[in-house]
Design a protein around this motif. Structure first.
Motif, short mmCIF file in Angstrom:
data_model
loop_
_atom_site.label_atom_id
_atom_site.label_comp_id
_atom_site.label_asym_id
_atom_site.label_seq_id
_atom_site.Cartn_x
_atom_site.Cartn_y
_atom_site.Cartn_z
N PRO B 338 0.85 -1.20 0.00
CA PRO B 338 0.00 0.00 0.00
C PRO B 338 0.88 1.24 0.00
O PRO B 338 1.83 1.34 0.77
N LEU B 339 0.57 2.17 -0.90
CA LEU B 339 1.40 3.38 -1.01
C LEU B 339 0.74 4.54 -0.29
O LEU B 339 -0.48 4.68 -0.30
N LEU B 340 1.56 5.34 0.33
CA LEU B 340 1.05 6.51 1.05
C LEU B 340 1.76 7.75 0.51
O LEU B 340 2.85 8.08 0.97
N PRO B 341 1.16 8.39 -0.50
CA PRO B 341 1.86 9.54 -1.09
C PRO B 341 1.91 10.69 -0.10
O PRO B 341 0.91 11.04 0.51
N GLN B 342 3.12 11.22 0.05
CA GLN B 342 3.26 12.39 0.92
C GLN B 342 4.44 13.24 0.45
O GLN B 342 5.27 12.78 -0.32
N ASP B 343 4.46 14.46 0.96
CA ASP B 343 5.52 15.39 0.60
C ASP B 343 6.85 14.87 1.16
O ASP B 343 6.95 14.59 2.34
N ASP B 380 6.27 7.81 -1.68
CA ASP B 380 6.02 6.98 -0.51
C ASP B 380 7.32 6.90 0.28
O ASP B 380 8.33 6.41 -0.21
N GLN B 381 7.25 7.41 1.51
CA GLN B 381 8.47 7.55 2.29
C GLN B 381 9.16 6.22 2.54
O GLN B 381 10.36 6.08 2.33
N GLN B 382 8.37 5.23 2.92
CA GLN B 382 8.95 3.93 3.27
C GLN B 382 9.65 3.31 2.06
O GLN B 382 10.78 2.83 2.17
N LEU B 486 11.62 8.49 -11.11
CA LEU B 486 10.32 8.28 -10.46
C LEU B 486 9.38 9.42 -10.81
O LEU B 486 9.83 10.53 -11.09
N PRO B 487 8.06 9.17 -10.78
CA PRO B 487 7.14 10.30 -10.96
C PRO B 487 7.35 11.29 -9.81
O PRO B 487 7.45 10.87 -8.65
N ALA B 488 7.42 12.57 -10.16
CA ALA B 488 7.65 13.58 -9.12
C ALA B 488 6.42 13.73 -8.23
O ALA B 488 6.53 14.18 -7.09
N ASP B 489 5.27 13.34 -8.77
CA ASP B 489 4.05 13.45 -7.98
C ASP B 489 3.34 12.09 -8.01
O ASP B 489 2.59 11.78 -8.94
N LEU B 490 3.59 11.30 -6.99
CA LEU B 490 3.02 9.95 -6.92
C LEU B 490 1.50 10.00 -6.83
O LEU B 490 0.80 9.17 -7.39
N MET B 494 -0.99 8.10 -9.31
CA MET B 494 -1.99 7.14 -8.84
C MET B 494 -3.37 7.54 -9.32
O MET B 494 -4.17 6.70 -9.74
N ALA B 495 -3.64 8.85 -9.27
CA ALA B 495 -4.95 9.34 -9.70
C ALA B 495 -5.15 9.09 -11.19
O ALA B 495 -6.27 8.80 -11.63
N GLU B 496 -4.07 9.19 -11.96
CA GLU B 496 -4.19 8.99 -13.41
C GLU B 496 -4.09 7.52 -13.80
O GLU B 496 -4.16 7.18 -14.98
N GLY B 497 -3.89 6.66 -12.82
CA GLY B 497 -3.94 5.23 -13.08
C GLY B 497 -2.65 4.62 -13.56
O GLY B 497 -2.63 3.46 -13.97
N TYR B 498 -1.54 5.43 -13.55
CA TYR B 498 -0.28 4.87 -14.01
C TYR B 498 0.40 4.07 -12.90
O TYR B 498 1.30 3.29 -13.15
N VAL B 499 -0.05 4.32 -11.69
CA VAL B 499 0.45 3.54 -10.55
C VAL B 499 -0.76 3.01 -9.81
O VAL B 499 -1.70 3.75 -9.55
N ASN B 500 -0.74 1.72 -9.53
CA ASN B 500 -1.84 1.12 -8.78
C ASN B 500 -1.94 1.74 -7.40
O ASN B 500 -0.94 1.91 -6.72
#
Lengths: 147, 501
Positions: B338-343, B380-382, B486-490, B494-500
């Motif tokens: 599970p990914l947690l996008p954050q700054d 995702d920090q982790q 990497l995408p600069a904005d995960l 994710m919103a655009e569906g390129y990352v699950n």
């Protein structure tokens, strides 16, 4: 004088013969004289534990359940859910023994009310310890040093 | 009809250059023609002025003569007054006329003017003579001189010369005026041609712009259509790739799960076997009624050496197999991480990784430096900590013994992506192994470090989970650089569906 380690019935739900044999041997080696009743399918085990309609009433004797998660006819999680949903069976301690170390499986098992989750092959010392902790072995028991 | 950019540019440049050249030509032409026009006007004026001067000189002579005649006829002194005045001015007027005509640079006018001056001088002498005679009372003598027709001849000579000159001047004036008119006509023509050319070029330019705009609009439409199709196809591919990926992960999960079941038996029963052998060994040491024959000796050898050795190998292999299966399992789980996008502050994150690896880095004698400023990103920090931590750990693990380890981390923003590079001066990766090192259980180079070939496979799975890619560049000797894109904005990926999600 009362037996400090009274034999009880342990229901083992395990499809792999080897795993079943290893578990049984280790319980025996730890000194348990319990009756171990093994079922290779979830359906048969549930029939026995919850009763299969009018013809086969449920057995009141089971005191501990050893459950494998990977069964041919249903998943151990389903069995656990069925047991925990049953008014009379839900207090039975369940030790989940499985090859999976998947975090989500572990969490689900505890959520459903499993007492202990162990990854195969278990450390048999802690396995015996778990059985003891679950109240089958009164404090006075001295485990024979056979291993 | 599609024109390429170069062609469009060259045509536009051509039009602009032509228009500029024409404008310059018009301005230059206008300047030249107006300069000439000014010169011609001045010259025509000069001719007229010369005519005037010459006429005036002759008129004065006439006035002087008629005044002389009047005086001689009437002997009235009042007639003499104008004569005296004109007589005085005649020389000066002739000087003026001469000077003026010299400026015109008329060919052959100098001798004529010299002759005119002589004639006029002679006429004036005749006039002076007769007037002097008249004043002295010798009227008859004076009249005889007049009647001698010397004065009349002189006068007509002067008239001839003057009228001849005047005709020449008139011709010259006509010539100059015609020149000026022709000049003006040429200016008009030039201006007209220029204006027409500029208008024509403007029209061509407008037509070009219109045509380009139409082309552009058409191309844009086409591009939009292609883009739509492309996006649809990318989305389809992404979906089918994701499905395939999920399938592989499920497959890996099931396979490794099911592989563990027999493995558990091998491990468990090997232990049983070990326990049994342990219990047999003392029995073989008991004195045997049959004596210590070769059978007993063989049994002892089997129980004390062969079986324990076999069990040792079984144990080592099962342990290794267990590790491998666990690696596949954990790798398959990464796909569902599970990914947690954050700054993310990459600099701070890298420093944390370095701090947690400090012990290892110190042991390896490696120093880590961050080069420049690391960009901020949403990730995702982790996962990022694991990626950078693993790359640093890997770099520290494979340093070159002959030089002190130096690791560099740098990063930059590249459009919608962030590029992170981890560079080392270690032993490097042979060019043939650049892909292989990312594969599970595959290793490269000298096998002198403990490892199962899991670390980089793990990193690549994580990078791909985040919608990125990883590659290595190395000459196989002086170190290597791992480049993570990497995408600069995960969150957006994710919103655009390129990352699950």
């Amino acid at each position: 004088m009362r037996d400090p380690n009274p034999p009880v019935m342990i229901v083992m739900i395990e499809d792999d013969d080897g795993h079943a044999r290893l578990i049984e041997k280790n319980i025996r080696r730890a000194g348990g004289r319990h009756e171990i009743l093994r079922f290779a399918t979830g359906a048969a085990a549930l029939d026995f534990l919850l009763g299969g309609g009018a013809t086969r009433p449920r057995s009141p004797r089971a005191r501990l359940i050893l459950l494998d998660l990977n069964l041919p006819d249903m998943t151990g999680l389903d069995i656990l859910a069925r047991l925990k949903a049953d008014e009379r069976a839900r207090r039975l301690p369940v030790i989940v023994l499985t090859t999976s170390n998947d975090k989500r499986d572990i969490e689900k098992c505890y959520d459903l009310g499993a007492s202990v989750y162990m990854i195969k092959p278990p450390n048999y010392d802690s396995f015996a310890n778990a059985i003891q902790q679950l109240g089958l072995y009164p404090a006075a028991i001295q485990a024979p040093e056979t291993i | 009809m599609r024109r390429n950019r170069k062609e469009i540019l060259s045509i536009s440049t051509l039009i602009a250059t032509a228009a500029s050249l024409i404008l310059i030509a018009i301005v230059y032409g206008a300047y030249v023609f107006s300069e000439r026009s000014g010169a011609l006007s001045q010259s025509a004026f000069d001719v007229s002025f010369s005519e005037l001067r010459l006429s005036r000189a002759f008129n004065i002579l006439l006035e002087a003569e008629s005044s002389q005649r009047g005086f001689l006829l009437t002997h009235d002194a009042s007639y003499l007054q104008p004569f005296l005045t004109y007589r005085q001015r005649a020389g000066a007027e002739l000087d003026h006329a001469e000077e003026q005509m010299k400026q015109l640079d008329m060919v052959g006018s100098a001798p004529a003017l010299a002759q005119l001056r002589e004639v006029i001088e002679a006429k004036l002498t005749e006039l002076d003579q007769t007037v002097a005679m008249g004043a002295a009372g010798e009227m008859d003598q004076a009249r005889a001189v007049v009647r001698g027709n010397v004065g009349r001849d002189l006068m007509s000579q002067a008239r001839d010369i003057v009228s001849d000159k005047l005709r020449q001047l008139a011709n010259l004036r006509a010539e100059r005026v015609a020149d000026a008119q022709a000049n003006a006509a040429r200016l008009t023509t030039l201006t007209t041609i220029g204006v027409f050319s500029v208008v024509l070029l403007s029209l061509v330019g407008v037509a070009q712009v219109y045509s380009y705009s139409a082309d552009l609009a058409g191309a844009q439409d086409k591009l939009a259509t292609i883009n739509d199709a492309l996006e649809r196809r990318v989305a389809e591919r992404t979906r089918s790739l994701q499905t395939a990926n999920e399938e592989i992960q499920r497959y890996a999960y099931i396979v490794s799960h099911d592989l563990r079941a027999p493995l558990v038996n091998i491990i468990g029963f090997a232990k049983e076997l070990a326990a049994s052998v342990k219990s047999i060994a003392p029995a073989l040491d008991l004195p045997s009624p049959a004596g210590d024959g070769p059978v007993i000796a063989q049994a002892r050898l089997a129980v004390k050496e062969d079986i324990p050795e076999a069990l040792k190998f079984i144990d080592a292999s099962t342990t290794r197999m267990d590790n491998l299966i666990n690696a596949i399992l954990s790798l398959s789980r990464l796909g569902r991480l599970p990914l947690l996008p954050q700054d993310i502050d990459l600099a701070a994150l890298t420093e944390r990784c370095v701090a947690s690896l400090q012990h290892r880095l110190n042991d390896a004698g490696a120093r880590v430096a961050i080069e420049g400023r690391l960009p901020r990103m949403i990730g995702d920090q982790q996962a990022l900590e694991q990626i950078i931590g693993n790359l640093l750990d890997n770099a520290a693990k494979y340093l070159a013994p002959e030089r002190s380890g130096r690791l560099l981390v740098r990063g930059r923003r590249a459009g919608p992506q962030v590029v992170i590079e981890v560079e080392d001066n270690g032993r490097g990766v042979a060019p043939g192994d650049h892909e292989r090192i990312f594969e599970l259980f595959r290793r490269a180079g000298k096998q002198d470090r403990a490892g199962d070939g899991i670390g980089l496979a793990h990193v690549r799975s994580l990078v791909r989970r985040l919608g990125g890619e990883i590659a290595v560049t190395s000459d196989g000797e002086s170190g290597c650089t791992f480049t993570v894109t990497l995408p600069a904005d995960l969150r957006r990926a994710m919103a655009e569906g390129y990352v699950n999600a």
